[in-house]
Design a protein around this motif. Structure first.
Motif, PDB file in Angstrom:
ATOM      1  N   HIS A 175       0.833  -1.206   0.000  1.00 22.33           N
ATOM      2  CA  HIS A 175       0.000   0.000   0.000  1.00 22.33           C
ATOM      3  C   HIS A 175       0.866   1.253   0.000  1.00 22.33           C
ATOM      4  O   HIS A 175       1.840   1.322   0.746  1.00 22.33           O
ATOM      5  CB  HIS A 175      -0.845   0.047   1.275  1.00 22.33           C
ATOM      6  CG  HIS A 175      -2.272  -0.216   1.059  1.00 22.33           C
ATOM      7  ND1 HIS A 175      -3.232   0.206   1.929  1.00 22.33           N
ATOM      8  CD2 HIS A 175      -2.949  -0.845   0.069  1.00 22.33           C
ATOM      9  CE1 HIS A 175      -4.422  -0.173   1.498  1.00 22.33           C
ATOM     10  NE2 HIS A 175      -4.263  -0.818   0.370  1.00 22.33           N
ATOM     11  N   PRO A 176       0.481   2.265  -0.771  1.00 24.42           N
ATOM     12  CA  PRO A 176       1.036   3.595  -0.514  1.00 24.42           C
ATOM     13  C   PRO A 176       0.525   4.048   0.858  1.00 24.42           C
ATOM     14  O   PRO A 176      -0.481   3.522   1.340  1.00 24.42           O
ATOM     15  CB  PRO A 176       0.437   4.464  -1.623  1.00 24.42           C
ATOM     16  CG  PRO A 176      -0.155   3.535  -2.607  1.00 24.42           C
ATOM     17  CD  PRO A 176      -0.451   2.251  -1.891  1.00 24.42           C
ATOM     18  N   PHE A 177       1.202   5.007   1.454  1.00 28.34           N
ATOM     19  CA  PHE A 177       0.791   5.400   2.809  1.00 28.34           C
ATOM     20  C   PHE A 177       1.079   6.863   3.087  1.00 28.34           C
ATOM     21  O   PHE A 177       1.959   7.473   2.489  1.00 28.34           O
ATOM     22  CB  PHE A 177       1.495   4.524   3.859  1.00 28.34           C
ATOM     23  CG  PHE A 177       2.985   4.434   3.665  1.00 28.34           C
ATOM     24  CD1 PHE A 177       3.832   5.408   4.157  1.00 28.34           C
ATOM     25  CD2 PHE A 177       3.533   3.365   2.975  1.00 28.34           C
ATOM     26  CE1 PHE A 177       5.196   5.320   3.968  1.00 28.34           C
ATOM     27  CE2 PHE A 177       4.907   3.259   2.784  1.00 28.34           C
ATOM     28  CZ  PHE A 177       5.738   4.248   3.276  1.00 28.34           C
ATOM     29  N   ILE A 178       0.309   7.378   4.018  1.00 27.45           N
ATOM     30  CA  ILE A 178       0.511   8.680   4.637  1.00 27.45           C
ATOM     31  C   ILE A 178       0.658   8.382   6.124  1.00 27.45           C
ATOM     32  O   ILE A 178      -0.083   7.549   6.661  1.00 27.45           O
ATOM     33  CB  ILE A 178      -0.693   9.603   4.382  1.00 27.45           C
ATOM     34  CG1 ILE A 178      -0.810   9.893   2.878  1.00 27.45           C
ATOM     35  CG2 ILE A 178      -0.595  10.886   5.195  1.00 27.45           C
ATOM     36  CD1 ILE A 178      -2.121  10.534   2.484  1.00 27.45           C
ATOM     37  N   VAL A 179       1.594   9.047   6.785  1.00 23.26           N
ATOM     38  CA  VAL A 179       1.837   8.743   8.191  1.00 23.26           C
ATOM     39  C   VAL A 179       1.574   9.970   9.050  1.00 23.26           C
ATOM     40  O   VAL A 179       2.096  11.054   8.786  1.00 23.26           O
ATOM     41  CB  VAL A 179       3.287   8.256   8.420  1.00 23.26           C
ATOM     42  CG1 VAL A 179       3.501   7.897   9.875  1.00 23.26           C
ATOM     43  CG2 VAL A 179       3.591   7.062   7.530  1.00 23.26           C
ATOM     44  N   ILE A 180       0.754   9.784  10.059  1.00 16.20           N
ATOM     45  CA  ILE A 180       0.493  10.830  11.040  1.00 16.20           C
ATOM     46  C   ILE A 180       1.437  10.568  12.205  1.00 16.20           C
ATOM     47  O   ILE A 180       1.225   9.665  13.015  1.00 16.20           O
ATOM     48  CB  ILE A 180      -0.987  10.826  11.473  1.00 16.20           C
ATOM     49  CG1 ILE A 180      -1.877  11.053  10.250  1.00 16.20           C
ATOM     50  CG2 ILE A 180      -1.241  11.870  12.553  1.00 16.20           C
ATOM     51  CD1 ILE A 180      -3.355  10.912  10.507  1.00 16.20           C
ATOM     52  N   ASP A 186       6.153  15.891   6.196  1.00 21.73           N
ATOM     53  CA  ASP A 186       7.184  15.179   6.944  1.00 21.73           C
ATOM     54  C   ASP A 186       8.333  16.098   7.373  1.00 21.73           C
ATOM     55  O   ASP A 186       9.044  15.792   8.314  1.00 21.73           O
ATOM     56  CB  ASP A 186       7.734  14.026   6.101  1.00 21.73           C
ATOM     57  CG  ASP A 186       8.632  13.100   6.895  1.00 21.73           C
ATOM     58  OD1 ASP A 186       8.169  12.575   7.933  1.00 21.73           O
ATOM     59  OD2 ASP A 186       9.797  12.905   6.491  1.00 21.73           O
ATOM     60  N   GLU A 187       8.478  17.222   6.703  1.00 22.08           N
ATOM     61  CA  GLU A 187       9.559  18.165   7.002  1.00 22.08           C
ATOM     62  C   GLU A 187       9.121  19.280   7.949  1.00 22.08           C
ATOM     63  O   GLU A 187       9.939  20.120   8.326  1.00 22.08           O
ATOM     64  CB  GLU A 187      10.077  18.771   5.697  1.00 22.08           C
ATOM     65  CG  GLU A 187      10.611  17.716   4.749  1.00 22.08           C
ATOM     66  CD  GLU A 187      10.804  18.243   3.339  1.00 22.08           C
ATOM     67  OE1 GLU A 187      10.624  19.463   3.112  1.00 22.08           O
ATOM     68  OE2 GLU A 187      11.117  17.432   2.466  1.00 22.08           O
ATOM     69  N   GLU A 188       7.856  19.288   8.329  1.00 20.84           N
ATOM     70  CA  GLU A 188       7.299  20.367   9.147  1.00 20.84           C
ATOM     71  C   GLU A 188       7.446  20.039  10.632  1.00 20.84           C
ATOM     72  O   GLU A 188       6.944  19.021  11.104  1.00 20.84           O
ATOM     73  CB  GLU A 188       5.824  20.587   8.806  1.00 20.84           C
ATOM     74  CG  GLU A 188       5.164  21.684   9.592  1.00 20.84           C
ATOM     75  CD  GLU A 188       5.878  23.018   9.454  1.00 20.84           C
ATOM     76  OE1 GLU A 188       6.314  23.558  10.496  1.00 20.84           O
ATOM     77  OE2 GLU A 188       6.012  23.499   8.312  1.00 20.84           O
ATOM     78  N   PHE A 189       8.115  20.916  11.365  1.00 17.08           N
ATOM     79  CA  PHE A 189       8.335  20.691  12.800  1.00 17.08           C
ATOM     80  C   PHE A 189       7.204  21.231  13.668  1.00 17.08           C
ATOM     81  O   PHE A 189       7.024  20.770  14.793  1.00 17.08           O
ATOM     82  CB  PHE A 189       9.682  21.293  13.239  1.00 17.08           C
ATOM     83  CG  PHE A 189      10.845  20.463  12.785  1.00 17.08           C
ATOM     84  CD1 PHE A 189      11.349  19.454  13.589  1.00 17.08           C
ATOM     85  CD2 PHE A 189      11.412  20.661  11.538  1.00 17.08           C
ATOM     86  CE1 PHE A 189      12.409  18.662  13.172  1.00 17.08           C
ATOM     87  CE2 PHE A 189      12.473  19.878  11.104  1.00 17.08           C
ATOM     88  CZ  PHE A 189      12.974  18.876  11.919  1.00 17.08           C
ATOM     89  N   ASP A 190       6.466  22.201  13.172  1.00 15.37           N
ATOM     90  CA  ASP A 190       5.344  22.740  13.930  1.00 15.37           C
ATOM     91  C   ASP A 190       4.178  21.749  13.836  1.00 15.37           C
ATOM     92  O   ASP A 190       3.667  21.476  12.751  1.00 15.37           O
ATOM     93  CB  ASP A 190       4.946  24.109  13.357  1.00 15.37           C
ATOM     94  CG  ASP A 190       3.837  24.769  14.144  1.00 15.37           C
ATOM     95  OD1 ASP A 190       2.693  24.237  14.132  1.00 15.37           O
ATOM     96  OD2 ASP A 190       4.093  25.812  14.754  1.00 15.37           O
ATOM     97  N   ASP A 191       3.764  21.208  14.982  1.00 18.05           N
ATOM     98  CA  ASP A 191       2.722  20.172  15.004  1.00 18.05           C
ATOM     99  C   ASP A 191       1.418  20.624  14.350  1.00 18.05           C
ATOM    100  O   ASP A 191       0.787  19.859  13.618  1.00 18.05           O
ATOM    101  CB  ASP A 191       2.429  19.728  16.445  1.00 18.05           C
ATOM    102  CG  ASP A 191       3.588  19.002  17.094  1.00 18.05           C
ATOM    103  OD1 ASP A 191       4.506  18.556  16.377  1.00 18.05           O
ATOM    104  OD2 ASP A 191       3.566  18.861  18.328  1.00 18.05           O
ATOM    105  N   LYS A 192       0.996  21.838  14.621  1.00 20.93           N
ATOM    106  CA  LYS A 192      -0.272  22.335  14.075  1.00 20.93           C
ATOM    107  C   LYS A 192      -0.190  22.463  12.554  1.00 20.93           C
ATOM    108  O   LYS A 192      -1.121  22.064  11.843  1.00 20.93           O
ATOM    109  CB  LYS A 192      -0.649  23.675  14.711  1.00 20.93           C
ATOM    110  CG  LYS A 192      -1.065  23.553  16.160  1.00 20.93           C
ATOM    111  CD  LYS A 192      -1.409  24.900  16.745  1.00 20.93           C
ATOM    112  CE  LYS A 192      -1.716  24.744  18.232  1.00 20.93           C
ATOM    113  NZ  LYS A 192      -1.993  26.041  18.865  1.00 20.93           N
ATOM    114  N   MET A 203      -0.135  18.958  10.954  1.00 21.56           N
ATOM    115  CA  MET A 203      -1.461  18.341  10.905  1.00 21.56           C
ATOM    116  C   MET A 203      -2.328  19.001   9.833  1.00 21.56           C
ATOM    117  O   MET A 203      -3.055  18.313   9.109  1.00 21.56           O
ATOM    118  CB  MET A 203      -2.151  18.409  12.268  1.00 21.56           C
ATOM    119  CG  MET A 203      -3.504  17.716  12.269  1.00 21.56           C
ATOM    120  SD  MET A 203      -3.465  15.992  11.718  1.00 21.56           S
ATOM    121  CE  MET A 203      -3.012  15.178  13.224  1.00 21.56           C
ATOM    122  N   LYS A 204      -2.247  20.307   9.693  1.00 19.96           N
ATOM    123  CA  LYS A 204      -3.006  20.982   8.638  1.00 19.96           C
ATOM    124  C   LYS A 204      -2.576  20.485   7.262  1.00 19.96           C
ATOM    125  O   LYS A 204      -3.411  20.287   6.372  1.00 19.96           O
ATOM    126  CB  LYS A 204      -2.831  22.503   8.730  1.00 19.96           C
ATOM    127  CG  LYS A 204      -3.610  23.130   9.859  1.00 19.96           C
ATOM    128  CD  LYS A 204      -3.399  24.636   9.913  1.00 19.96           C
ATOM    129  CE  LYS A 204      -4.148  25.224  11.092  1.00 19.96           C
ATOM    130  NZ  LYS A 204      -3.974  26.682  11.197  1.00 19.96           N
TER     131      LYS A 204
END
Length: 137
Positions: free
Chosen positions: A42-47, A73-79, A82-83
């Motif tokens: 499967h392709p995947f997206i990971v939260i 995946d490169e974003e350090f700000d959690d909010k 998630m957006k």
């Protein structure tokens, strides 16, 4: 249940993409949760925390940035991360689009499955789980 056996094959055959939710979102920790989409094609997206996909690539797995935006995946700000994930899921909420991605990504999917199958179950799960501990030393 062993995530490396054929137990889940029928469920994965009836869908186009996996969304893997790791235990933590503010810390990057690879666990057994990713084994199913890797093994069952499967392709995947990971939260998860930032750098998760990079860690998988470092271990030899292929991700799907060629088919959809993996910049989350490169974003350090959690909010913000998630957006970005929610926007990506919204953009991919189209059966025809997902089917095309799945069909076009067969080389990556097969590579991941074969690599996953070639790993010793106990050792590979430990390697996945402890990846960041080893990286820091």
């Amino acid at each position: 249940l062993d995530p490396f056996t054929a137990t889940f094959e029928p469920y994965y055959a009836d869908s186009w993409l996996s969304v893997v939710t790791e235990t933590t979102f503010n810390v990057t920790q690879i666990s057994e949760k990713i084994a199913k989409p890797l093994r069952y094609r499967h392709p995947f997206i990971v939260i998860s925390g930032p750098g998760y996909l990079k860690a998988l690539r470092d271990m030899g797995f292929k991700t799907f940035g060629k088919y959809f935006d993996e910049s989350y995946d490169e974003e350090f700000d959690d909010k913000i991360r998630m957006k970005k994930i929610l926007k990506l899921l919204e953009d991919l909420n189209d059966n025809d689009k997902l089917e095309k991605i799945y069909k076009d990504a067969q080389d990556e999917i097969e590579h991941n499955s074969k690599l996953c199958e070639s790993m010793n179950v106990r050792n590979s799960l430990q390697e996945l789980f402890c990846y960041f501990l080893y990286e820091e030393n």
